[in-house]
Scaffold this active site. Structure first.
Site, PDB file in Angstrom:
ATOM      1  N   CYS A 118       0.939  -1.117  -0.030  1.00  0.00           N
ATOM      2  CA  CYS A 118      -0.263  -0.461  -0.144  1.00  0.00           C
ATOM      3  C   CYS A 118       1.223   1.130  -0.749  1.00  0.00           C
ATOM      4  O   CYS A 118       0.413   2.148  -0.115  1.00  0.00           O
ATOM      5  CB  CYS A 118      -1.496  -0.104   0.977  1.00  0.00           C
ATOM      6  SG  CYS A 118      -2.412  -1.079   0.520  1.00  0.00           S
ATOM      7  N   HIS A 259      -3.129   7.777   2.644  1.00  0.00           N
ATOM      8  CA  HIS A 259      -4.113   6.051   1.716  1.00  0.00           C
ATOM      9  C   HIS A 259      -4.952   5.504   2.449  1.00  0.00           C
ATOM     10  O   HIS A 259      -5.142   5.616   3.685  1.00  0.00           O
ATOM     11  CB  HIS A 259      -2.623   5.092   2.460  1.00  0.00           C
ATOM     12  CG  HIS A 259      -3.491   3.604   1.586  1.00  0.00           C
ATOM     13  ND1 HIS A 259      -3.310   3.148   0.189  1.00  0.00           N
ATOM     14  CD2 HIS A 259      -2.877   2.349   2.734  1.00  0.00           C
ATOM     15  CE1 HIS A 259      -3.982   1.844   0.477  1.00  0.00           C
ATOM     16  NE2 HIS A 259      -4.356   1.199   2.005  1.00  0.00           N
ATOM     17  N   ASN A 289     -10.349   0.370  -0.229  1.00  0.00           N
ATOM     18  CA  ASN A 289      -8.910   0.432   0.006  1.00  0.00           C
ATOM     19  C   ASN A 289      -8.306  -0.394  -1.920  1.00  0.00           C
ATOM     20  O   ASN A 289      -8.639  -0.805  -1.850  1.00  0.00           O
ATOM     21  CB  ASN A 289      -8.232  -0.607   0.781  1.00  0.00           C
ATOM     22  CG  ASN A 289      -6.630  -0.125   0.519  1.00  0.00           C
ATOM     23  OD1 ASN A 289      -6.361  -0.352  -0.129  1.00  0.00           O
ATOM     24  ND2 ASN A 289      -6.147  -1.130   2.170  1.00  0.00           N
TER      25      ASN A 289
HETATM   26  O1  UT7 Z   1      -3.668  -1.540   3.323  1.00  0.00           O
HETATM   27  C1  UT7 Z   1      -2.603  -1.866   3.860  1.00  0.00           C
HETATM   28  C2  UT7 Z   1      -2.866  -1.135   5.314  1.00  0.00           C
HETATM   29  N1  UT7 Z   1      -4.358  -2.114   6.003  1.00  0.00           N
HETATM   30  C3  UT7 Z   1      -4.874  -1.413   7.523  1.00  0.00           C
HETATM   31  O2  UT7 Z   1      -4.402  -0.446   6.786  1.00  0.00           O
HETATM   32  C4  UT7 Z   1      -5.513  -2.372   7.538  1.00  0.00           C
HETATM   33  C5  UT7 Z   1      -5.649  -2.593   8.655  1.00  0.00           C
HETATM   34  N2  UT7 Z   1      -7.215  -2.832  10.086  1.00  0.00           N
HETATM   35  C6  UT7 Z   1      -8.187  -2.548  10.062  1.00  0.00           C
HETATM   36  O3  UT7 Z   1      -8.417  -1.979   9.113  1.00  0.00           O
HETATM   37  C7  UT7 Z   1      -8.945  -3.348  10.420  1.00  0.00           C
HETATM   38  O4  UT7 Z   1      -8.408  -4.209  11.561  1.00  0.00           O
HETATM   39  C8  UT7 Z   1     -10.757  -3.871   9.677  1.00  0.00           C
HETATM   40  C9  UT7 Z   1     -11.258  -3.110   9.372  1.00  0.00           C
HETATM   41  C10 UT7 Z   1      -9.406  -4.963   8.905  1.00  0.00           C
HETATM   42  C11 UT7 Z   1     -11.179  -5.146  11.054  1.00  0.00           C
HETATM   43  O5  UT7 Z   1     -11.597  -4.225  11.933  1.00  0.00           O
HETATM   44  P1  UT7 Z   1     -11.725  -3.998  12.865  1.00  0.00           P
HETATM   45  O6  UT7 Z   1     -12.261  -3.499  14.269  1.00  0.00           O
HETATM   46  O7  UT7 Z   1      -9.774  -4.411  13.846  1.00  0.00           O
HETATM   47  O8  UT7 Z   1     -12.315  -5.290  13.782  1.00  0.00           O
HETATM   48  P2  UT7 Z   1     -11.931  -6.987  14.796  1.00  0.00           P
HETATM   49  O9  UT7 Z   1     -11.175  -7.309  13.134  1.00  0.00           O
HETATM   50  O10 UT7 Z   1     -11.296  -7.100  15.449  1.00  0.00           O
HETATM   51  O11 UT7 Z   1     -12.979  -8.041  14.604  1.00  0.00           O
HETATM   52  C12 UT7 Z   1     -13.958  -7.817  15.207  1.00  0.00           C
HETATM   53  C13 UT7 Z   1     -15.219  -8.459  14.630  1.00  0.00           C
HETATM   54  C14 UT7 Z   1     -15.072  -9.846  15.404  1.00  0.00           C
HETATM   55  O12 UT7 Z   1     -15.624 -10.584  15.943  1.00  0.00           O
HETATM   56  P3  UT7 Z   1     -15.508 -10.857  17.147  1.00  0.00           P
HETATM   57  O13 UT7 Z   1     -14.287 -11.804  17.417  1.00  0.00           O
HETATM   58  O14 UT7 Z   1     -15.370  -9.687  18.125  1.00  0.00           O
HETATM   59  O15 UT7 Z   1     -16.930 -12.083  18.125  1.00  0.00           O
HETATM   60  C15 UT7 Z   1     -14.572 -10.345  13.589  1.00  0.00           C
HETATM   61  O16 UT7 Z   1     -14.877 -11.564  13.579  1.00  0.00           O
HETATM   62  O17 UT7 Z   1     -15.922  -8.006  13.428  1.00  0.00           O
HETATM   63  C16 UT7 Z   1     -16.260  -8.939  13.001  1.00  0.00           C
HETATM   64  N3  UT7 Z   1     -16.134  -8.970  11.788  1.00  0.00           N
HETATM   65  C17 UT7 Z   1     -16.974  -8.484  11.156  1.00  0.00           C
HETATM   66  N4  UT7 Z   1     -18.014  -8.350  11.161  1.00  0.00           N
HETATM   67  C18 UT7 Z   1     -18.723  -8.186  10.399  1.00  0.00           C
HETATM   68  C19 UT7 Z   1     -14.672  -8.899  11.491  1.00  0.00           C
HETATM   69  N5  UT7 Z   1     -14.817  -8.683   9.814  1.00  0.00           N
HETATM   70  C20 UT7 Z   1     -16.460  -8.814   9.722  1.00  0.00           C
HETATM   71  C21 UT7 Z   1     -17.225  -8.291   8.861  1.00  0.00           C
HETATM   72  N6  UT7 Z   1     -19.020  -8.086   8.677  1.00  0.00           N
HETATM   73  N7  UT7 Z   1     -16.965  -7.760   7.962  1.00  0.00           N
END
Ligand code: UT7
Length: 335
Positions: A118, A259, A289
């Site tokens: 990225c 980004h 993204n």
């Molecule tokens: O561009 C290159 C660099 N990349 C980035 O900068 C991305 C960095 N990361 C992020 O943007 C975030 O971590 C994400 C958007 C990918 C995820 O957001 P988050 O707030 O970190 O969510 P999480 O992975 O901690 O998941 C929270 C909850 C989980 O459920 P439990 O374990 O709390 O029950 C996931 O299973 O949300 C759940 N979850 C979803 N729920 C609905 C994960 N994906 C989804 C989804 N829809 N698509």
């Protein structure tokens, strides 16, 4: 290290963009995986993304380059160098740059693809800048192009809601007016982040086999939480560092051009820079993204909307797999 002896500054003098027509919105994704619009918008800021199902990345890159050529009256024969930042090249070789070169008739150019995930566009901009500053080249075209849909697993809700397809191009030229163009850059790579965001298959580590396909190794894998943690710190720290290094206060800055990976990461960066939300270029809600296309597409859209003017000070900032990250400070040079 800055070169005090440089002959020129490198300045962006042209822009181009291609966005696929097909839209994949959050409600459509609700039908594909266990997710919902509210979760996606609140966690990422993304409402919809574009999908290019007509052809490979090079086709999008060519269309963005053609838009740049049409809007600048650039003669393709004058292009010295084509750089295509991308993580989704058409093939491992020949380069996407070669395919673009032939299609646009840049008969006097050389070129290559550049992959820093990225951060690819920023790494390409710094590479091109250094060649312009010493007077080696006069016209460099950088086309950030990524067909992220080609490496996205649409059964994995952790990643499929994030990515989209897009291409955007800039033309970089020399200027003797040192008040314009790229003023400074800070770039980093740290391979200790390699296990948090990757695509395992297709390279020499795991050449393609039935097994690599069955194990879904040709798709993006991301440990979102870990990347998020490092991205928030990495992008905010580097953006503040380049401000302080150049004696810039928040009121001096017209825009942060981040980004577009997650709106929460951009908000946190802006907060650390003490910038109001209006000073953050944003198009993640429309495209998700798009890896190498995020920053040049923001520049193109905001400039074409009349929101950026000559003399504006911009901080471009990115964080990606590797990890790679960095910031570039420039003064806008187009009327
Ligand atoms: O561009 C290159 C660099 N990349 C980035 O900068 C991305 C960095 N990361 C992020 O943007 C975030 O971590 C994400 C958007 C990918 C995820 O957001 P988050 O707030 O970190 O969510 P999480 O992975 O901690 O998941 C929270 C909850 C989980 O459920 P439990 O374990 O709390 O029950 C996931 O299973 O949300 C759940 N979850 C979803 N729920 C609905 C994960 N994906 C989804 C989804 N829809 N698509």
């Amino acid at each position: 290290m800055e070169n005090k002896e440089k002959k020129y500054n490198a300045v962006i003098t042209g822009l181009g963009m291609f966005k696929p027509e097909k839209i994949l919105d959050n409600h459509q994704l609700e039908q594909m995986v266990d997710t919902n619009d509210e979760w996606i918008v609140s966690r990422t800021g993304i409402k919809e993304r574009r999908i290019y199902d007509q052809g490979p990345t090079s086709e999008m890159a060519i269309k963005a380059a053609e838009d740049l050529i049409a809007t600048t009256n650039l003669d393709p024969k004058e292009i010295d160098l084509i750089i295509v930042p991308t993580v989704t090249p058409d093939m491992l070789f020949p380069s996407t740059a070669a395919i673009v070169q032939e299609a646009i008739g840049a008969v006097n150019a050389w070129g290559f693809d550049l992959n820093a995930a990225c951060s690819s566009f920023l790494f390409a901009l710094q590479t091109a800048r250094s060649m312009i500053e010493v007077g080696q080249y006069k016209k460099i075209v950088i086309i950030g192009a990524d067909k992220m849909s080609s490496i996205t697993d649409y059964t994995d809700r952790n990643t499929c809601i994030l990515f989209g397809d897009l291409a955007a191009a800039v033309l970089l030229e020399p200027t003797t007016d040192k008040s314009l163009g790229i003023q400074d850059s800070l770039l980093h790579i740290d391979g200790s982040g390699k296990d948090s965001l990757y695509m395992l298959g297709g390279g020499s580590l795991n050449p393609p086999t039935h097994e690599t396909v069955d194990k879904k190794m040709h798709y993006i894998y991301q440990d979102g939480k870990t990347v998020f943690k490092f991205a928030v710190k990495g992008m905010a720290d580097i953006s503040v560092e380049i401000m302080e290094k150049n004696g810039l206060k928040s009121e001096d800055i017209a825009y942060l051009v981040p980004h577009q990976a997650n709106k929460r990461i951009m908000d946190a960066t802006a907060q650390r820079m003490k910038l109001e939300p209006e000073k953050v270029m944003l198009n993640i809600h429309k495209y998700g993204n798009t890896t190498s296309a995020t920053i040049p597409s923001c520049l193109t859209e905001y400039y074409r909307a009349g929101k950026v003017k000559k003399g504006d000070k911009l901080i471009l900032s990115a964080f990606g797999a590797g990890f790679t990250w960095g910031a570039i400070y420039l003064t806008w040079g187009m009327d």
